[in-house]
Structures are given as C-alpha cells and as structure tokens.
Design a protein around this motif. Structure first.
Motif, PDB file in Angstrom:
ATOM      1  N   ALA A  72       0.795  -1.228   0.000  1.00  0.00           N
ATOM      2  CA  ALA A  72       0.000   0.000   0.000  1.00  0.00           C
ATOM      3  C   ALA A  72       0.830   1.283   0.000  1.00  0.00           C
ATOM      4  O   ALA A  72       0.268   2.361   0.048  1.00  0.00           O
ATOM      5  CB  ALA A  72      -0.925   0.010   1.217  1.00  0.00           C
ATOM      6  N   SER A  73       2.152   1.180  -0.062  1.00  0.00           N
ATOM      7  CA  SER A  73       2.981   2.388   0.052  1.00  0.00           C
ATOM      8  C   SER A  73       3.236   3.016  -1.323  1.00  0.00           C
ATOM      9  O   SER A  73       2.807   2.496  -2.349  1.00  0.00           O
ATOM     10  CB  SER A  73       4.308   2.039   0.730  1.00  0.00           C
ATOM     11  OG  SER A  73       5.202   1.440  -0.187  1.00  0.00           O
ATOM     12  N   HIS A  74       3.983   4.105  -1.315  1.00  0.00           N
ATOM     13  CA  HIS A  74       4.407   4.755  -2.547  1.00  0.00           C
ATOM     14  C   HIS A  74       5.718   4.153  -3.051  1.00  0.00           C
ATOM     15  O   HIS A  74       6.387   4.756  -3.889  1.00  0.00           O
ATOM     16  CB  HIS A  74       4.576   6.261  -2.320  1.00  0.00           C
ATOM     17  CG  HIS A  74       3.291   6.988  -2.145  1.00  0.00           C
ATOM     18  ND1 HIS A  74       2.847   7.436  -0.915  1.00  0.00           N
ATOM     19  CD2 HIS A  74       2.328   7.327  -3.036  1.00  0.00           C
ATOM     20  CE1 HIS A  74       1.682   8.029  -1.064  1.00  0.00           C
ATOM     21  NE2 HIS A  74       1.342   7.984  -2.337  1.00  0.00           N
ATOM     22  N   GLY A  75       6.109   3.012  -2.539  1.00  0.00           N
ATOM     23  CA  GLY A  75       7.320   2.329  -2.986  1.00  0.00           C
ATOM     24  C   GLY A  75       8.265   1.958  -1.862  1.00  0.00           C
ATOM     25  O   GLY A  75       9.072   1.047  -1.991  1.00  0.00           O
ATOM     26  N   CYS A  76       8.181   2.672  -0.746  1.00  0.00           N
ATOM     27  CA  CYS A  76       9.016   2.335   0.405  1.00  0.00           C
ATOM     28  C   CYS A  76       8.497   1.066   1.081  1.00  0.00           C
ATOM     29  O   CYS A  76       7.410   0.581   0.778  1.00  0.00           O
ATOM     30  CB  CYS A  76       9.039   3.482   1.414  1.00  0.00           C
ATOM     31  SG  CYS A  76      10.164   4.807   0.959  1.00  0.00           S
ATOM     32  N   ILE A  77       9.270   0.572   2.023  1.00  0.00           N
ATOM     33  CA  ILE A  77       8.909  -0.627   2.766  1.00  0.00           C
ATOM     34  C   ILE A  77       8.577  -0.207   4.187  1.00  0.00           C
ATOM     35  O   ILE A  77       9.458   0.192   4.944  1.00  0.00           O
ATOM     36  CB  ILE A  77      10.062  -1.647   2.736  1.00  0.00           C
ATOM     37  CG1 ILE A  77      10.305  -2.075   1.280  1.00  0.00           C
ATOM     38  CG2 ILE A  77       9.762  -2.839   3.627  1.00  0.00           C
ATOM     39  CD1 ILE A  77      11.631  -2.731   1.040  1.00  0.00           C
ATOM     40  N   ARG A  78       7.295  -0.262   4.522  1.00  0.00           N
ATOM     41  CA  ARG A  78       6.831   0.116   5.858  1.00  0.00           C
ATOM     42  C   ARG A  78       6.940  -1.070   6.800  1.00  0.00           C
ATOM     43  O   ARG A  78       6.702  -2.207   6.408  1.00  0.00           O
ATOM     44  CB  ARG A  78       5.374   0.559   5.810  1.00  0.00           C
ATOM     45  CG  ARG A  78       5.098   1.750   4.937  1.00  0.00           C
ATOM     46  CD  ARG A  78       3.616   2.021   4.976  1.00  0.00           C
ATOM     47  NE  ARG A  78       3.171   2.989   3.999  1.00  0.00           N
ATOM     48  CZ  ARG A  78       1.909   3.108   3.627  1.00  0.00           C
ATOM     49  NH1 ARG A  78       0.984   2.305   4.133  1.00  0.00           N
ATOM     50  NH2 ARG A  78       1.562   4.013   2.750  1.00  0.00           N
ATOM     51  N   MET A  79       7.261  -0.766   8.065  1.00  0.00           N
ATOM     52  CA  MET A  79       7.421  -1.791   9.094  1.00  0.00           C
ATOM     53  C   MET A  79       6.800  -1.294  10.397  1.00  0.00           C
ATOM     54  O   MET A  79       6.673  -0.083  10.600  1.00  0.00           O
ATOM     55  CB  MET A  79       8.911  -2.074   9.329  1.00  0.00           C
ATOM     56  CG  MET A  79       9.693  -2.393   8.087  1.00  0.00           C
ATOM     57  SD  MET A  79      11.471  -2.513   8.411  1.00  0.00           S
ATOM     58  CE  MET A  79      11.540  -4.196   8.955  1.00  0.00           C
ATOM     59  N   PRO A  80       6.475  -2.214  11.308  1.00  0.00           N
ATOM     60  CA  PRO A  80       6.018  -1.775  12.637  1.00  0.00           C
ATOM     61  C   PRO A  80       7.143  -1.032  13.357  1.00  0.00           C
ATOM     62  O   PRO A  80       8.326  -1.243  13.089  1.00  0.00           O
ATOM     63  CB  PRO A  80       5.701  -3.083  13.373  1.00  0.00           C
ATOM     64  CG  PRO A  80       5.658  -4.141  12.340  1.00  0.00           C
ATOM     65  CD  PRO A  80       6.497  -3.671  11.193  1.00  0.00           C
ATOM     66  N   TYR A  81       6.769  -0.187  14.294  1.00  0.00           N
ATOM     67  CA  TYR A  81       7.726   0.657  15.022  1.00  0.00           C
ATOM     68  C   TYR A  81       8.934  -0.122  15.546  1.00  0.00           C
ATOM     69  O   TYR A  81      10.080   0.229  15.258  1.00  0.00           O
ATOM     70  CB  TYR A  81       7.006   1.369  16.174  1.00  0.00           C
ATOM     71  CG  TYR A  81       7.945   2.124  17.080  1.00  0.00           C
ATOM     72  CD1 TYR A  81       8.319   3.422  16.784  1.00  0.00           C
ATOM     73  CD2 TYR A  81       8.459   1.531  18.231  1.00  0.00           C
ATOM     74  CE1 TYR A  81       9.190   4.120  17.606  1.00  0.00           C
ATOM     75  CE2 TYR A  81       9.328   2.217  19.053  1.00  0.00           C
ATOM     76  CZ  TYR A  81       9.695   3.511  18.734  1.00  0.00           C
ATOM     77  OH  TYR A  81      10.555   4.182  19.547  1.00  0.00           O
ATOM     78  N   TRP A  82       8.675  -1.142  16.352  1.00  0.00           N
ATOM     79  CA  TRP A  82       9.786  -1.842  17.006  1.00  0.00           C
ATOM     80  C   TRP A  82      10.693  -2.534  16.003  1.00  0.00           C
ATOM     81  O   TRP A  82      11.912  -2.607  16.191  1.00  0.00           O
ATOM     82  CB  TRP A  82       9.281  -2.851  18.039  1.00  0.00           C
ATOM     83  CG  TRP A  82       8.670  -2.173  19.218  1.00  0.00           C
ATOM     84  CD1 TRP A  82       7.333  -2.126  19.533  1.00  0.00           C
ATOM     85  CD2 TRP A  82       9.340  -1.413  20.229  1.00  0.00           C
ATOM     86  NE1 TRP A  82       7.142  -1.381  20.674  1.00  0.00           N
ATOM     87  CE2 TRP A  82       8.364  -0.932  21.123  1.00  0.00           C
ATOM     88  CE3 TRP A  82      10.668  -1.086  20.466  1.00  0.00           C
ATOM     89  CZ2 TRP A  82       8.672  -0.157  22.228  1.00  0.00           C
ATOM     90  CZ3 TRP A  82      10.974  -0.314  21.564  1.00  0.00           C
ATOM     91  CH2 TRP A  82       9.980   0.128  22.432  1.00  0.00           C
ATOM     92  N   LYS A  83      10.124  -3.063  14.925  1.00  0.00           N
ATOM     93  CA  LYS A  83      10.939  -3.739  13.915  1.00  0.00           C
ATOM     94  C   LYS A  83      11.737  -2.722  13.087  1.00  0.00           C
ATOM     95  O   LYS A  83      12.903  -2.952  12.778  1.00  0.00           O
ATOM     96  CB  LYS A  83      10.059  -4.609  13.009  1.00  0.00           C
ATOM     97  CG  LYS A  83       9.503  -5.813  13.726  1.00  0.00           C
ATOM     98  CD  LYS A  83      10.619  -6.691  14.251  1.00  0.00           C
ATOM     99  CE  LYS A  83      10.081  -7.924  14.936  1.00  0.00           C
ATOM    100  NZ  LYS A  83      11.139  -8.898  15.207  1.00  0.00           N
ATOM    101  N   ALA A  84      11.106  -1.604  12.734  1.00  0.00           N
ATOM    102  CA  ALA A  84      11.834  -0.573  11.998  1.00  0.00           C
ATOM    103  C   ALA A  84      13.035  -0.100  12.814  1.00  0.00           C
ATOM    104  O   ALA A  84      14.132   0.094  12.283  1.00  0.00           O
ATOM    105  CB  ALA A  84      10.904   0.593  11.670  1.00  0.00           C
ATOM    106  N   ARG A  85      12.820   0.054  14.093  1.00  0.00           N
ATOM    107  CA  ARG A  85      13.903   0.471  14.987  1.00  0.00           C
ATOM    108  C   ARG A  85      15.008  -0.590  15.042  1.00  0.00           C
ATOM    109  O   ARG A  85      16.199  -0.273  14.977  1.00  0.00           O
ATOM    110  CB  ARG A  85      13.322   0.717  16.375  1.00  0.00           C
ATOM    111  CG  ARG A  85      14.309   1.179  17.380  1.00  0.00           C
ATOM    112  CD  ARG A  85      13.608   1.492  18.672  1.00  0.00           C
ATOM    113  NE  ARG A  85      14.562   1.534  19.756  1.00  0.00           N
ATOM    114  CZ  ARG A  85      14.243   1.768  21.013  1.00  0.00           C
ATOM    115  NH1 ARG A  85      12.996   1.976  21.354  1.00  0.00           N
ATOM    116  NH2 ARG A  85      15.167   1.792  21.937  1.00  0.00           N
TER     117      ARG A  85
END
Length: 189
Positions: free
Chosen positions: A160-173
């Motif tokens: 659903a993004s504009h091309g980036c890879i979204r992740m949950p807060y704790w995992k992105a961190r």
C-alpha cells in the motif's frame, strides 16, 4: 467467612488479568505501532554476530534481518502498491535518518500546524494559500536506493505504500539499529 480471602484473591487475579489484557490491547491496538510480539522479539538479544544484511520478500510481505548466514529477525511489511512498485534487486544502504520526512508526500499545513489539505503529492497538488508543505513522517528511515527505503509506517496487511517498505515501530527500529551504510539489501519479488 472463610471464603472471603479466596474471593479477594480471585478478584485480585481477575484485576491483574484485566490490566494485562488492557495493556496488551493498547500496545497492539494499531497495526503500525507497538504490537506485543514485535516489542518482545525486537528486544531478544542476538545470539549471532557477523555482518548484517536485509532481505525483503515482496510476495510474502516480509523482511528478514541476517547476521552472517543466520536469520536473526523478521518483520511483516507493506511495500509499494500498483503504480508505485518497490524496486527489485540488490542494493546497499546509502543513508540512514532517524527522523526522516518525505519530500514528496504529506500535507499542506497552516502556520499553527493545522492540516489544510492532507494526503498530497507535492509535485501534483497545488498549495492552498497561507500554507506550507510538511512531509509525512518516516521514522527509522534506511535508504537503499534513491527515494526508497525501509521505515516505520502504517501496515494495512497488503502492499500500500508509494514504494518504500513500511514496518512496525519496534521492527523498523531494530532494522535501523542493525543496518549501516553499505549494508546489503536484497529485494526479491
């Protein structure tokens, strides 16, 4: 009267259970932030050392963090939707920014910070009078190709993004902390 202590003890257990349930619900109430499993697994000490690398499986909507040849973490993701596909291939981290904001997508806001026009593409949507562009927040941004990266964001369960890879807060961190400039990122279909 002998049952009174047991009743009080049972009430205390029920109250604790309710408090824990409410805390777990609060932590996992939004698909984007602080799910209990993400919180727990992102804080498990790594047993493996070695060079970090990241593999993104778009078809599975999952990202994996490796140390050497060992998978040390995984995360659900939301990648680029139709018309905004995430690039596929072998890349390396070129930049990290803990408080990154999009330069293209966001909102037009007035001087008090109130949204005048939301969900805009700054290249296409005209700016209302007396407003300025404020890019969408992309915390824990790990850029691997110009304009594309992993970051904390909303996860609807599909691409659903504009091309980036979204992740949950704790995992992105967790991925942000493990990655360095030059860390290998492989994005596969």
């Amino acid at each position: 009267m002998q049952n009174f202590p047991n009743t009080k003890r049972s009430a205390n257990h029920v109250a604790r259970l309710c408090a824990l349930t409410l805390a777990a619900a609060a932590l996992s109430s939004c698909g984007t932030y602080h799910t209990v499993s993400d919180l727990v697994t992102s804080h498990v000490p790594e047993r493996h050392s070695g060079k970090a690398s990241i593999v993104v499986a778009l078809g599975e909507q999952e990202a994996y963090l490796y140390r050497g040849k060992y998978r040390t973490a995984s995360s659900r993701i939301s990648s680029g939707r139709e018309g905004h596909r995430t690039p596929v291939g072998r890349f390396a981290v070129i930049r990290k920014d803990i408080d990154h904001r999009s330069s293209l997508y966001g909102s037009y806001v007035d001087d008090s910070g109130r949204v005048v026009k939301g969900n805009v593409d700054s290249r296409k949507d005209s700016k209302p009078p007396h407003s300025h562009f404020e890019g969408a927040p992309m915390p824990f941004f790990v850029e691997f190709s110009p304009g594309y990266g992993l970051h904390q964001g909303y996860l609807p369960g599909v691409a659903a993004s504009h091309g980036c890879i979204r992740m949950p807060y704790w995992k992105a961190r967790q991925f942000y902390e493990a990655a360095h400039i030059g860390t290998s990122v492989t994005v596969r279909p």
